[in-house]
Design an enzyme around this catalytic site. Sequence first.
Site, mmCIF file in Angstrom:
data_model
loop_
_atom_site.group_PDB
_atom_site.id
_atom_site.type_symbol
_atom_site.label_atom_id
_atom_site.label_comp_id
_atom_site.label_asym_id
_atom_site.label_seq_id
_atom_site.Cartn_x
_atom_site.Cartn_y
_atom_site.Cartn_z
ATOM 1 N N HIS A 223 2.004 26.061 -30.224
ATOM 2 C CA HIS A 223 3.338 25.803 -30.758
ATOM 3 C C HIS A 223 4.186 27.075 -30.733
ATOM 4 O O HIS A 223 5.367 27.046 -30.368
ATOM 5 C CB HIS A 223 3.253 25.289 -32.196
ATOM 6 C CG HIS A 223 2.991 23.815 -32.319
ATOM 7 N ND1 HIS A 223 3.713 22.859 -31.629
ATOM 8 C CD2 HIS A 223 2.091 23.126 -33.067
ATOM 9 C CE1 HIS A 223 3.281 21.648 -31.951
ATOM 10 N NE2 HIS A 223 2.283 21.785 -32.813
ATOM 11 N N HIS B 23 -4.130 24.801 -30.820
ATOM 12 C CA HIS B 23 -2.957 23.934 -30.944
ATOM 13 C C HIS B 23 -1.823 24.660 -31.663
ATOM 14 O O HIS B 23 -0.661 24.622 -31.215
ATOM 15 C CB HIS B 23 -3.353 22.670 -31.710
ATOM 16 C CG HIS B 23 -2.213 21.738 -31.978
ATOM 17 N ND1 HIS B 23 -1.843 20.741 -31.099
ATOM 18 C CD2 HIS B 23 -1.356 21.654 -33.032
ATOM 19 C CE1 HIS B 23 -0.809 20.080 -31.594
ATOM 20 N NE2 HIS B 23 -0.497 20.619 -32.766
ATOM 21 N N GLU B 24 -2.130 25.333 -32.767
ATOM 22 C CA GLU B 24 -1.087 26.007 -33.541
ATOM 23 C C GLU B 24 -0.520 27.211 -32.784
ATOM 24 O O GLU B 24 0.698 27.432 -32.778
ATOM 25 C CB GLU B 24 -1.638 26.432 -34.906
ATOM 26 C CG GLU B 24 -2.110 25.284 -35.775
ATOM 27 C CD GLU B 24 -1.060 24.212 -36.005
ATOM 28 O OE1 GLU B 24 0.143 24.532 -35.928
ATOM 29 O OE2 GLU B 24 -1.431 23.052 -36.244
ATOM 30 N N GLU C 185 3.857 17.992 -29.663
ATOM 31 C CA GLU C 185 2.466 17.904 -30.107
ATOM 32 C C GLU C 185 1.524 17.711 -28.918
ATOM 33 O O GLU C 185 0.457 18.335 -28.854
ATOM 34 C CB GLU C 185 2.306 16.760 -31.110
ATOM 35 C CG GLU C 185 3.061 16.941 -32.410
ATOM 36 C CD GLU C 185 2.642 18.190 -33.157
ATOM 37 O OE1 GLU C 185 1.448 18.531 -33.143
ATOM 38 O OE2 GLU C 185 3.520 18.836 -33.769
#
Length: 271
Positions: A140, A136-137, A197
């Site tokens: 980004h 997820h990070e 997100e």
Amino acid sequence: MSTKKVVLAFVLLLGIASCKVNPFTGQKVLNFYPNSQIFPMAFSQYDEFIGQNEVLENSAEARMISKVGQRISSAAERWLSANGYPGYLKDYRWEYNLVKDDQINAWCMPGGKIVFYTGILPVCQGETGVAVVMGHEVAHALADHGAQRMSAGTLQQLGAVAGNIAIQDEESRNMFNQAYGIGSSVGVMLPFSRSHETEADRIGLQIMAIAGYNPDEAAELWKRMKASAGGNTPLEFLSTHPSNDTRIANLIQWAPLARQEAQKFGVTSFQ
């Protein structure tokens, strides 16, 4: 030309000249901050943060964070190269640090500078859980979400300036500022953040699967995140993040698609 027209022309020019394609979605995104401008600033801020906090460098958990980060970022590079974006990551400087802090959180700055707090490790429950968060990070960073948020924030400010220039009456101007502040936040900026997100969840799921981690674990991690929150979460439309239930439902739906994508890279078994 009046000041109002100058501001509006500038906003229009930025909108026309600043579209960049997200390689994972194929969609154009608003981003008028080039890597050459935003990365050095992010790297400097990251170094300052690292210098002011307790970084755990030699623990087993710290080594696991680095190992997972390297696997995830390598998987991202494989996907990008295979899909016509070789060299996309040439300006990235990946770094993965574990910081001693009880917060249940992790974050990534533009250019690939990532921090995990020790407080999130019990929720991760091991390497695959860490891979969910790491994916997820990393997503980004890959999707330039930081630069997009800065771009949107700049346009939000310019909109406020244009409105204040256009409205001459002080009472009407005050009413505009109040309405614009709430409306642009709840109606534009918060949904914009939630979309990032959601996008990071989907991209991250795909990349973690290519790295050999089980995408089914993502929904399980968010069930644990929901339990750790204990119901103390804001209403979704007032939050920068989708609700836990929304994320869990999305991740369950997307996990088979992530497996299919991983199979294109010869990955058929998962950790």
